[in-house]
Design a protein around this motif. Structure first.
Motif, PDB file in Angstrom:
ATOM      1  N   VAL A 617      11.104 -10.558 -34.923  1.00 41.80           N
ATOM      2  CA  VAL A 617       9.658 -10.439 -35.132  1.00 41.80           C
ATOM      3  C   VAL A 617       8.936 -11.636 -34.524  1.00 41.80           C
ATOM      4  O   VAL A 617       7.890 -11.499 -33.878  1.00 41.80           O
ATOM      5  CB  VAL A 617       9.339 -10.294 -36.632  1.00 41.80           C
ATOM      6  CG1 VAL A 617       7.834 -10.423 -36.888  1.00 41.80           C
ATOM      7  CG2 VAL A 617       9.837  -8.955 -37.155  1.00 41.80           C
ATOM      8  N   LYS A 618       9.523 -12.825 -34.721  1.00 41.64           N
ATOM      9  CA  LYS A 618       8.911 -14.030 -34.146  1.00 41.64           C
ATOM     10  C   LYS A 618       8.878 -13.949 -32.618  1.00 41.64           C
ATOM     11  O   LYS A 618       7.878 -14.291 -31.986  1.00 41.64           O
ATOM     12  CB  LYS A 618       9.689 -15.270 -34.585  1.00 41.64           C
ATOM     13  CG  LYS A 618       9.025 -16.583 -34.194  1.00 41.64           C
ATOM     14  CD  LYS A 618       9.781 -17.768 -34.767  1.00 41.64           C
ATOM     15  CE  LYS A 618       9.036 -19.067 -34.504  1.00 41.64           C
ATOM     16  NZ  LYS A 618       8.728 -19.288 -33.080  1.00 41.64           N
ATOM     17  N   THR A 619       9.977 -13.441 -32.027  1.00 37.98           N
ATOM     18  CA  THR A 619      10.007 -13.281 -30.571  1.00 37.98           C
ATOM     19  C   THR A 619       8.931 -12.305 -30.113  1.00 37.98           C
ATOM     20  O   THR A 619       8.241 -12.540 -29.111  1.00 37.98           O
ATOM     21  CB  THR A 619      11.399 -12.774 -30.130  1.00 37.98           C
ATOM     22  OG1 THR A 619      12.384 -13.734 -30.493  1.00 37.98           O
ATOM     23  CG2 THR A 619      11.443 -12.552 -28.629  1.00 37.98           C
ATOM     24  N   GLY A 620       8.785 -11.210 -30.843  1.00 37.73           N
ATOM     25  CA  GLY A 620       7.755 -10.242 -30.496  1.00 37.73           C
ATOM     26  C   GLY A 620       6.362 -10.851 -30.519  1.00 37.73           C
ATOM     27  O   GLY A 620       5.549 -10.615 -29.619  1.00 37.73           O
ATOM     28  N   LEU A 621       6.084 -11.640 -31.548  1.00 41.12           N
ATOM     29  CA  LEU A 621       4.776 -12.307 -31.629  1.00 41.12           C
ATOM     30  C   LEU A 621       4.600 -13.292 -30.482  1.00 41.12           C
ATOM     31  O   LEU A 621       3.520 -13.382 -29.881  1.00 41.12           O
ATOM     32  CB  LEU A 621       4.640 -13.021 -32.976  1.00 41.12           C
ATOM     33  CG  LEU A 621       4.577 -12.115 -34.210  1.00 41.12           C
ATOM     34  CD1 LEU A 621       4.672 -12.960 -35.488  1.00 41.12           C
ATOM     35  CD2 LEU A 621       3.295 -11.285 -34.213  1.00 41.12           C
ATOM     36  N   SER A 626       0.983  -7.803 -31.057  1.00 42.19           N
ATOM     37  CA  SER A 626       0.186  -8.065 -32.249  1.00 42.19           C
ATOM     38  C   SER A 626       0.981  -7.685 -33.491  1.00 42.19           C
ATOM     39  O   SER A 626       1.927  -6.894 -33.434  1.00 42.19           O
ATOM     40  CB  SER A 626      -1.108  -7.258 -32.218  1.00 42.19           C
ATOM     41  OG  SER A 626      -0.842  -5.876 -32.437  1.00 42.19           O
ATOM     42  N   ALA A 627       0.577  -8.258 -34.621  1.00 37.83           N
ATOM     43  CA  ALA A 627       1.245  -7.919 -35.877  1.00 37.83           C
ATOM     44  C   ALA A 627       1.141  -6.426 -36.160  1.00 37.83           C
ATOM     45  O   ALA A 627       2.085  -5.788 -36.630  1.00 37.83           O
ATOM     46  CB  ALA A 627       0.630  -8.721 -37.020  1.00 37.83           C
ATOM     47  N   ILE A 630       3.620  -4.411 -34.034  1.00 42.57           N
ATOM     48  CA  ILE A 630       4.989  -4.482 -34.553  1.00 42.57           C
ATOM     49  C   ILE A 630       5.130  -3.608 -35.792  1.00 42.57           C
ATOM     50  O   ILE A 630       6.116  -2.865 -35.946  1.00 42.57           O
ATOM     51  CB  ILE A 630       5.369  -5.938 -34.871  1.00 42.57           C
ATOM     52  CG1 ILE A 630       5.414  -6.772 -33.581  1.00 42.57           C
ATOM     53  CG2 ILE A 630       6.721  -6.006 -35.596  1.00 42.57           C
ATOM     54  CD1 ILE A 630       5.612  -8.260 -33.814  1.00 42.57           C
ATOM     55  N   PHE A 631       4.114  -3.667 -36.663  1.00 42.31           N
ATOM     56  CA  PHE A 631       4.185  -2.907 -37.912  1.00 42.31           C
ATOM     57  C   PHE A 631       4.106  -1.402 -37.654  1.00 42.31           C
ATOM     58  O   PHE A 631       4.959  -0.628 -38.107  1.00 42.31           O
ATOM     59  CB  PHE A 631       3.053  -3.339 -38.848  1.00 42.31           C
ATOM     60  CG  PHE A 631       2.954  -2.515 -40.103  1.00 42.31           C
ATOM     61  CD1 PHE A 631       3.999  -2.465 -41.005  1.00 42.31           C
ATOM     62  CD2 PHE A 631       1.814  -1.783 -40.367  1.00 42.31           C
ATOM     63  CE1 PHE A 631       3.915  -1.692 -42.159  1.00 42.31           C
ATOM     64  CE2 PHE A 631       1.717  -1.009 -41.517  1.00 42.31           C
ATOM     65  CZ  PHE A 631       2.772  -0.962 -42.418  1.00 42.31           C
ATOM     66  N   ILE A 632       3.090  -0.973 -36.920  1.00 40.04           N
ATOM     67  CA  ILE A 632       2.864   0.460 -36.706  1.00 40.04           C
ATOM     68  C   ILE A 632       3.814   1.023 -35.651  1.00 40.04           C
ATOM     69  O   ILE A 632       4.308   2.146 -35.780  1.00 40.04           O
ATOM     70  CB  ILE A 632       1.403   0.724 -36.283  1.00 40.04           C
ATOM     71  CG1 ILE A 632       0.449   0.306 -37.412  1.00 40.04           C
ATOM     72  CG2 ILE A 632       1.196   2.192 -35.914  1.00 40.04           C
ATOM     73  CD1 ILE A 632       0.629   1.123 -38.685  1.00 40.04           C
ATOM     74  N   GLY A 633       4.078   0.245 -34.607  1.00 36.83           N
ATOM     75  CA  GLY A 633       4.838   0.775 -33.473  1.00 36.83           C
ATOM     76  C   GLY A 633       6.338   0.689 -33.603  1.00 36.83           C
ATOM     77  O   GLY A 633       7.063   1.444 -32.927  1.00 36.83           O
ATOM     78  N   HIS A 634       6.851  -0.205 -34.469  1.00 34.20           N
ATOM     79  CA  HIS A 634       8.298  -0.410 -34.498  1.00 34.20           C
ATOM     80  C   HIS A 634       8.888  -0.412 -35.909  1.00 34.20           C
ATOM     81  O   HIS A 634       9.856   0.304 -36.181  1.00 34.20           O
ATOM     82  CB  HIS A 634       8.630  -1.716 -33.770  1.00 34.20           C
ATOM     83  CG  HIS A 634       8.100  -1.757 -32.373  1.00 34.20           C
ATOM     84  ND1 HIS A 634       8.600  -0.970 -31.355  1.00 34.20           N
ATOM     85  CD2 HIS A 634       7.066  -2.468 -31.830  1.00 34.20           C
ATOM     86  CE1 HIS A 634       7.921  -1.186 -30.242  1.00 34.20           C
ATOM     87  NE2 HIS A 634       6.977  -2.097 -30.504  1.00 34.20           N
ATOM     88  N   LEU A 635       8.306  -1.193 -36.821  1.00 30.12           N
ATOM     89  CA  LEU A 635       8.846  -1.221 -38.176  1.00 30.12           C
ATOM     90  C   LEU A 635       8.661   0.122 -38.891  1.00 30.12           C
ATOM     91  O   LEU A 635       9.593   0.662 -39.495  1.00 30.12           O
ATOM     92  CB  LEU A 635       8.168  -2.336 -38.987  1.00 30.12           C
ATOM     93  CG  LEU A 635       8.475  -3.776 -38.581  1.00 30.12           C
ATOM     94  CD1 LEU A 635       7.661  -4.743 -39.440  1.00 30.12           C
ATOM     95  CD2 LEU A 635       9.959  -4.086 -38.726  1.00 30.12           C
ATOM     96  N   THR A 636       7.461   0.651 -38.813  1.00 32.06           N
ATOM     97  CA  THR A 636       7.166   1.906 -39.520  1.00 32.06           C
ATOM     98  C   THR A 636       7.989   3.080 -38.995  1.00 32.06           C
ATOM     99  O   THR A 636       8.589   3.817 -39.786  1.00 32.06           O
ATOM    100  CB  THR A 636       5.663   2.216 -39.451  1.00 32.06           C
ATOM    101  OG1 THR A 636       4.951   1.165 -40.110  1.00 32.06           O
ATOM    102  CG2 THR A 636       5.348   3.536 -40.135  1.00 32.06           C
ATOM    103  N   PRO A 637       8.053   3.303 -37.679  1.00 33.80           N
ATOM    104  CA  PRO A 637       8.907   4.404 -37.201  1.00 33.80           C
ATOM    105  C   PRO A 637      10.379   4.225 -37.591  1.00 33.80           C
ATOM    106  O   PRO A 637      11.073   5.214 -37.845  1.00 33.80           O
ATOM    107  CB  PRO A 637       8.731   4.350 -35.681  1.00 33.80           C
ATOM    108  CG  PRO A 637       7.431   3.664 -35.459  1.00 33.80           C
ATOM    109  CD  PRO A 637       7.307   2.665 -36.573  1.00 33.80           C
TER     110      PRO A 637
END
Length: 805
Positions: A617-621, A626-627, A630-637
């Protein structure tokens, strides 16, 4: 004639539902039936009498929920001993000498680490307290029922073993219609673990009616020679006049008794909804008939939470992957020093895909906290592979810690003939029900087969004296370095033959040892392997990435009784040279090394890789994501995909918990950023509660995590929550949804009380209901707004309900 002798000679009858009869006697909805042992003993005694008069030869005490965590819900934990002891006396009085008294124990309502926060030893303590009270009360038997988590079942059995002395023990789990528990345990894995722990009877009860249980019993009967108990439900419940009732005709349910008898069942009774008239019909059909003999499976059985592996003559050769080991691997050792499990999990997946039968786990790096690291490694590995694990360490504490978090039946690596080593490892194996690799060595590595055999016999004699079986020990016949001990290497072949013929035990070697220091090591290893198999070798610790090794095993198995009809060889040969995976190998895991960071985050959540998610997550940021992306596009799916796989029975509760925890850890970095950009905006507020009288909250807890991860505000009220408290919390927190859970037929009647109050007061809440005993028909009948079949549904349903507001 004692209990075990009776089971060999006759089919016995055990009683039916206690709750169904107590409801008819006025048990208040949501009240603990166990308390009536002190408050209304004559009512309880009469229930036992009715079952004994109907033909039951075993009656179960009214103590299903009489453990500390469940009595705490009523502030009555101080009465635990009194309740359990009284229950035994009441059952004996009610049975009137016609039936044995079985001290009953149910789930604690707690999740055991690593799924939950309660340690294995804490769970053992919970069950020990109740088992001790039942034994002191004079119970003829102990019975553990309705378990769906193999880890909790292990804790309960260990506790009973510590106090029961010669009191027989029945261990029964609840399986779904697709022949697995909700935590993913197969009948074969259950049988293997229970055999290792020394239970006297294995059983299947609750969850389904008799038709669905036939397949589970059939598989259980093929896997074990232990006596089998079966207690089906009387179909599915319906609500009538505020009371749950089972409408299936008792004749119909009882008609399955002869079918169970044909499969080799030894004890037949009933669970939810079954009554004395059912027991009478079953008794008339099968009571006293000789049980059908069953041989079960021979050899050493080890198991993961999901599946079992048998090692020994006549079984497929067992290939134990050696790659989770830091020896000679600098990067691997550094990762372990840093407390990371990413490289461990990588090797676990690769070896599983490459055709290993089990995986050896060794984290022995100097100057680390090896016991703590073993806990991390075993916890992580068992969540990404269905293969059984070999817990490998020279550190006895590391062995104990690793075994304490392993849900299956592990193989310990290893013990030798040194007295202090035997006294440390063999009692540990006995207590935990583990199998053990025993080195045919003592303080030295003997060259001659005769001395190796003498060491092996010394270990076996000590194991048998501790109450272990030959089927609990696999002897390492020592594949010594051929370049240094050529005569000794040849003696290994003789040792294999001697142990097989004279001790009747399974054998293993560490194959890679023999070629150390020589070129073309795989040629030496695989030729030596074929020679060993010709002498009867049953298993080896091997390099599963060596295609030549797999070919050698396939070919040698044709000549050693391990591949009847050449079927396995033909299947394997068809894949050779095509790049196709090995027969029955799992689908290859996605290789994430070269994937974009977002996809790495997705797969980390999907596989429950909690240790690596923060860095990803830190690398993605840092890369500019954007937070919200990451939340909508990767964690949630990812978490939604896990829910879908759960619904398809491809993942189970342990995977859900691991994935949810991984997402939760990733959200720790994102939450402050999301709050800064959107404030405290949430999808909606959910009040979640297990209804009054019900202390089962494992499914509820997972649902809460799932909803929180999807952006809902969740107010978890806990277990056994009264209607007024639910409505008060809903008003206080301005709730959108009331989510209600129940596991017991005696408590699900609390659900319509909530629904009725919401409608009567015209409150603005949507009500969703779920739990093991709840059905779509029940939800519709009580007027609930939605029914959740399982934890995989909860997010979709909540989102749908919010759309209707």
């Amino acid at each position: 004639m004692n209990f075990k002798e009776r089971l060999r000679k006759e089919i016995m009858i055990i009683d039916g539902s206690m709750g169904a009869l107590l409801q008819g006697e006025g048990l208040p909805s949501g009240y603990a039936p166990d308390l009536w042992n002190l408050e209304k003993p004559d009512v309880i005694a009469n229930v036992h009498k009715r079952y004994a008069d109907a033909g039951a030869q075993i009656v179960i005490t009214n103590t299903f929920g009489a453990s500390t965590p469940r009595l705490e819900e009523y502030g009555r934990q101080a009465d635990l001993k009194a309740i359990n002891r009284a229950a035994v006396e009441i059952a004996r009085r009610g049975a009137g000498g016609k039936a044995l008294v079985a001290g009953g124990m149910g789930p604690s309502g707690k999740l055991i680490f690593p799924m939950g926060e309660v340690s294995f030893e804490e769970a053992v303590g919970i069950f020990r307290q109740q088992a001790q009270a039942l034994v002191e009360g004079g119970a003829d038997l102990l019975i553990i029922e309705t378990m769906f988590d193999l880890m909790e079942m292990k804790a309960a059995v260990v506790a009973c073993n510590e106090v029961r002395k010669n009191v027989p023990l029945i261990a029964s789990m609840t399986f779904t219609a697709d022949c697995v528990t909700d935590t993913g345990t197969s009948p074969e894995a259950f049988a293997a673990v229970m055999e290792g722990l020394g239970v006297d009877v294995v059983g299947v009860n609750c969850s389904t009616g008799p038709a669905e249980m036939l397949a589970v019993v059939r598989r259980l009967a093929a896997a074990t020679a232990l006596p089998i108990m079966v207690e089906p439900n009387a179909g599915l419940p319906v609500l009538e006049g505020g009371v749950t009732r089972f409408k299936a005709p008792m004749d119909e349910i009882a008609s399955f008794a002869p079918k169970f008898a044909e499969l080799g069942v030894n004890i037949i009774g009933g669970c939810c909804g079954t009554r004395p008239e059912y027991i009478e019909k079953v008794s008339n059909l099968v009571k006293g008939k000789p049980p059908v003999p069953r041989a079960g499976k021979s050899g050493v059985a080890i198991a993961s939470r999901a599946e079992a592996l048998w090692i020994g003559a006549g079984h497929p050769f067992a290939k134990i992957g050696e790659k989770i080991n830091p020896t000679g691997k600098k990067k691997f050792g550094e990762a372990i020093k840093e407390g990371r499990t990413d490289l461990i999990l990588l090797e676990a997946r690769k070896q599983t895909e490459s055709g290993a039968s089990a995986l050896d786990v060794n984290v022995g790096v100097p100057l680390i906290d090896e016991p703590a690291m073993m806990v991390k490694a075993v916890s992580a590995v068992q969540n990404v592979t269905r293969l059984p694990l070999v817990v490998d360490s020279s550190n006895n504490l590391a062995l104990a810690f690793g075994l304490s978090v392993y849900a299956g039946r592990a193989l310990i690596n290893s013990v030798n003939a040194e007295p202090e080593k035997m006294e440390a490892v063999l009692p540990l194996a006995k207590r935990t029900g583990s199998a053990v690799i025993a080195l045919a060595a003592g303080e030295d590595i003997p060259e001659s087969a005769q001395r190796r055999f003498e060491y092996a016999k010394k270990i076996l004699d000590r194991a048998l004296a501790l109450g272990m079986r030959r089927e609990d020990v696999i002897f390492d016949c020592l594949a010594v370095v051929v370049s240094a001990m050529q005569e000794g290497a040849g003696q290994t072949l003789k040792t294999i033959r001697m142990i097989r013929e004279e001790l009747g035990c399974a054998t293993i070697v560490g194959l890679s040892n023999t070629s150390f220091g020589l070129p073309e090591r795989h040629v030496i290893n695989n030729n030596f392997l074929a020679m060993c198999m010709a002498q009867g070798l049953d298993s080896a610790i091997i390099n599963p990435y060596d295609d030549g090794m797999h070919r050698t095993v396939s070919a040698a198995s044709l000549f050693t009784g391990r591949d009847v009809g050449c079927k396995r060889y033909i299947e394997s040969a068809q894949a050779w040279g095509t790049g196709a995976p090995a027969p029955n190998a799992p689908a290859a895991a996605v290789k994430t090394d070269n994937l974009p960071t977002g996809e790495k985050i997705f797969h980390a959540v999907l596989e429950g890789e909690k240790d690596g998610i923060t860095a990803l997550v830190k690398t993605g940021l840092d890369e500019g994501m954007s937070a919200m992306d990451i939340f909508i596009g990767h964690l949630t799916p990812a978490i939604r995909k896990v829910g879908d796989l759960f619904a398809e029975r491809k993942k189970f509760i342990p995977h859900l918990v691991a994935s949810a925890d991984t997402m939760k850890k990733g959200m720790e970095l994102l939450d402050p950023l999301l709050r800064a950009s959107r404030g405290d905006e949430r999808k909606g507020t959910v009040i979640f509660a297990t209804v009054k009288g019900d202390v089962h909250d494992i499914g509820k807890n997972v649902c809460c995590i799932m909803l929180e991860n999807f952006g809902f505000r969740v107010i978890d009220l806990g277990r056994s929550v009264p209607v007024d408290d639910i409505l008060k919390a809903a008003e206080e927190h301005r709730a959108d949804i009331l989510a209600l859970s129940a596991l017991m037929t005696t408590t699900m009647v609390q659900m319509p009380l909530v629904v009725n109050e919401v409608k009567k007061r015209n409150l603005p809440y949507r009500v969703m209901v779920g739990g093991a005993v709840v059905t779509k028909g029940f939800a519709d009948e009580i007027g609930a707004d939605a029914y959740g079949r399982d934890v995989g549904d909860v997010v979709t349903i909540a989102e749908r309900l919010m759309e209707k507001k």
